[in-house]
Design an enzyme around this catalytic site. Structure first.
Site, PDB file in Angstrom:
ATOM      1  CE  LYS A 237      18.866  -8.009  -4.986  1.00  0.00           C
ATOM      2  NZ  LYS A 237      17.539  -8.656  -4.926  1.00  0.00           N
TER       3      LYS A 237
ATOM      4  CG  ASP B 278      23.329  -4.300 -11.192  1.00  0.00           C
ATOM      5  OD1 ASP B 278      23.046  -4.157 -10.061  1.00  0.00           O
ATOM      6  OD2 ASP B 278      22.489  -4.743 -11.974  1.00  0.00           O
TER       7      ASP B 278
ATOM      8  CE1 TYR C 131      15.245  -8.772 -13.802  1.00  0.00           C
ATOM      9  CE2 TYR C 131      15.999  -8.353 -11.593  1.00  0.00           C
ATOM     10  CZ  TYR C 131      14.942  -8.363 -12.548  1.00  0.00           C
ATOM     11  OH  TYR C 131      13.579  -7.807 -12.166  1.00  0.00           O
TER      12      TYR C 131
HETATM   13  C1  LIG Z   1      22.069  -7.339 -10.070  1.00  0.00           C
HETATM   14  C2  LIG Z   1      20.677  -6.731  -9.972  1.00  0.00           C
HETATM   15  N1  LIG Z   1      20.207  -5.519 -10.529  1.00  0.00           N
HETATM   16  C3  LIG Z   1      19.300  -5.044 -10.305  1.00  0.00           C
HETATM   17  C4  LIG Z   1      18.341  -5.676  -9.830  1.00  0.00           C
HETATM   18  C5  LIG Z   1      16.657  -5.000  -9.587  1.00  0.00           C
HETATM   19  O1  LIG Z   1      16.587  -4.438  -8.447  1.00  0.00           O
HETATM   20  P1  LIG Z   1      15.302  -4.271  -7.731  1.00  0.00           P
HETATM   21  O2  LIG Z   1      14.535  -5.685  -7.651  1.00  0.00           O
HETATM   22  O3  LIG Z   1      15.364  -3.558  -6.550  1.00  0.00           O
HETATM   23  O4  LIG Z   1      14.503  -3.452  -8.677  1.00  0.00           O
HETATM   24  C6  LIG Z   1      18.458  -6.749  -9.193  1.00  0.00           C
HETATM   25  C7  LIG Z   1      17.155  -7.609  -8.275  1.00  0.00           C
HETATM   26  O5  LIG Z   1      17.444  -8.627  -8.092  1.00  0.00           O
HETATM   27  C8  LIG Z   1      19.680  -7.480  -9.259  1.00  0.00           C
HETATM   28  O6  LIG Z   1      20.025  -8.642  -8.601  1.00  0.00           O
END
Ligand SMILES: Cc1ncc(COP(=O)(O)O)c(C=O)c1O
Length: 483
Positions: A310, A282, A184
């Site tokens: 986060k 990421d 994700y």
């Molecule tokens: C690995 C990862 N990348 C990107 C995101 C997206 O971040 P946001 O919820 O701040 O848009 C998340 C959200 O849980 C995530 O776990």
């Protein structure tokens, strides 16, 4: 530098357990016990029931968060402190959702909150101009993650992933982005491919035109050398304009819900070098949670770009950013005459004084308290206790952790095989079990992420973990076929 992961779980053994879990008939909670758990909500949570039913008139699904539990109805949370949450009916829960990961120090951590209030009192939430904390945060990140030579703060992890792939494309002049199936990376058009379940392609991409996904490709977790593995994709792309970047969650898709081998990231790095594709880590979840050096420090790998979210705003709003190599990052500032076209990003509320100060002070506090390692130790204790219970009860379930990121697999939803003709019925059946498990844990006083993922924090003392293990034990004892 210390990291939260005390040992790397045996990935092959976990994958074998996952295979067994999805092959065997599912093991839901016994019906009589499930009635008891549902009765908890009816008798103990009337105000949550009423307020979320009222909200459903105006909010789709009655709740704004994907991670919130809707079964049998969402809980209305009034208070958060350290390891605990309280709902509007006054019930207390141990909080292993931790807002989805940003609060390594524990919820609503006083020392950071006090600093934020001070900034808020001094200059309000936003000015649109430079504030010292922007620099302080960028410099502090660089001190802990030297590969993040420059940092651009944005509003969310989703935005930061978008920015990272845009910068990669602008810098390399190539279009193809390769991701790991199941990962994700937020919900932007171009990255909703193979979301949550590897091989699921555009399954979750309702409302996204095919053209938006035409340059995104996925490969199965750990599949480096297979027919459709990473190596093969990079090779094929060579005669089709090349690959701009490979983007990975360093623990594996969905924060390691599909665990990867210990050397996975190193192998991806080597292939990126071979095909001169950029490597994007990421680190939305892993950034500062695994340790102040992030996953890149733990694995000792240099990504070209790193995505943050986060923790980068210490659990406060507007949490996102992208950082990395100076030459690539400089494209965010380039402009006419700069010799390089600018990578356009923006955001009225991005890098506001509150988010920047919250991130800065939260990281300083994590440094002072060693929070990532303490949270990891709590994760180790919780995991060991869950493993012992599962073994004692003879269940086909399994638990594992990468420090403070813990997985309790009771249904194997994310391990289903999309090529199985029975995929959809199995998906629905196992999703129901996941929902029931989550509801049962809540009734036992424990909030989880989707009934299978748990984030620990520094606030999880031995007493909290003991109490949580008691709750999990009661729920697992009520699974069909136990006893
Ligand atoms: C690995 C990862 N990348 C990107 C995101 C997206 O971040 P946001 O919820 O701040 O848009 C998340 C959200 O849980 C995530 O776990």
């Amino acid at each position: 530098m210390a990291y939260a992961i005390s040992h790397w779980p045996d990935t092959d053994a976990l994958l074998a357990k996952a295979k067994r879990l999805v092959t065997e008939p599912p093991r839901p909670i016994r019906r009589d016990k499930m009635q008891e758990y549902l009765a908890y909500f009816e008798t103990k949570c009337p105000r949550s029931k009423a307020s979320t039913a009222a909200a459903a008139q105006f909010i789709p699904g009655g709740v704004q968060h994907n991670l919130a539990f809707n079964y049998p109805f969402p809980l209305d949370i009034a208070r958060a402190e350290g390891a605990y949450l309280w709902d509007v009916d006054g019930n207390r829960y141990i909080d292993f959702l931790q807002a989805g990961g940003p609060t390594v120090l524990g919820s609503n951590y006083g020392p950071v909150r006090d600093k934020v209030i001070q900034v808020l009192n001094e200059c309000g939430p936003v000015t649109g101009l430079f504030h010292d904390y922007e620099y302080k945060l960028a410099e502090l990140i660089n001190r802990h993650m030297p590969h993040v030579e420059m940092f651009r703060m944005l509003g969310s992890g989703t935005e930061a992933c978008m920015a990272a792939i845009r910068a990669a494309r602008n810098f390399t002049g190539r279009s193809k982005i390769i991701k790991v199936g199941g990962a994700y990376h937020g919900w932007s058009d171009q990255l909703v491919l193979g979301t949550r379940i590897p091989g699921s392609g555009a399954f979750e991409a309702a409302g996204i035109p095919e053209s938006a996904l035409q340059h995104t490709q996925e490969f199965y977790p750990n599949d480096i050398d297979g027919e459709n593995g990473l190596h093969a994709l990079l090779e094929r792309n060579k005669s089709d304009g090349g690959t701009a970047a490979v983007i990975v969650e360093p623990l594996g898709p969905e924060s390691g819900s599909r665990p990867v081998q210990r050397d996975f990231n190193a192998r991806v790095r080597a292939l990126c070098d071979e095909y001169s594709a950029l490597l994007i880590f990421d680190e939305v979840v892993t950034g500062f949670r695994l340790g102040l050096g992030g996953a890149q420090g733990y694995f000792n790998i240099k990504p070209d770009l790193t995505v943050f979210g986060k923790c980068v705003a210490g659990g406060f709003p507007a949490a996102g950013g992208v950082g990395g190599r100076r030459d690539i990052m400089s494209t965010f500032a380039a402009g006419i005459g700069g010799g390089q076209q600018k990578t356009l990003v923006g955001g009225t509320l991005s890098a506001n004084p509150i988010s920047a100060a919250a991130g800065y002070f939260a990281i300083l506090e994590m440094e002072r308290t060693n929070a990532p390692v303490l949270a990891g130790q709590a994760g180790d204790k919780l995991c060991a206790g869950l493993q012992a219970t599962i073994e004692k009860l003879g269940l086909p379930f399994f638990a594992y952790n990468h420090g403070s990121v813990l997985h309790l697999e009771t249904h194997g939803l994310l391990f289903l095989d999309v090529s199985d003709p029975e995929f959809f019925p199995k998906l629905l059946q196992r999703r129901k079990i996941a929902e029931e498990m989550g509801a049962a844990y809540s009734a036992a006083g424990i909030i989880t992420l989707a009934g299978s993922r748990l984030y620990t924090s520094m606030a999880d003392t031995d007493a909290v973990i003991e109490q949580a293990l008691g709750g999990f034990r009661r729920v697992l004892e009520s699974v069909e076929g136990v006893g």
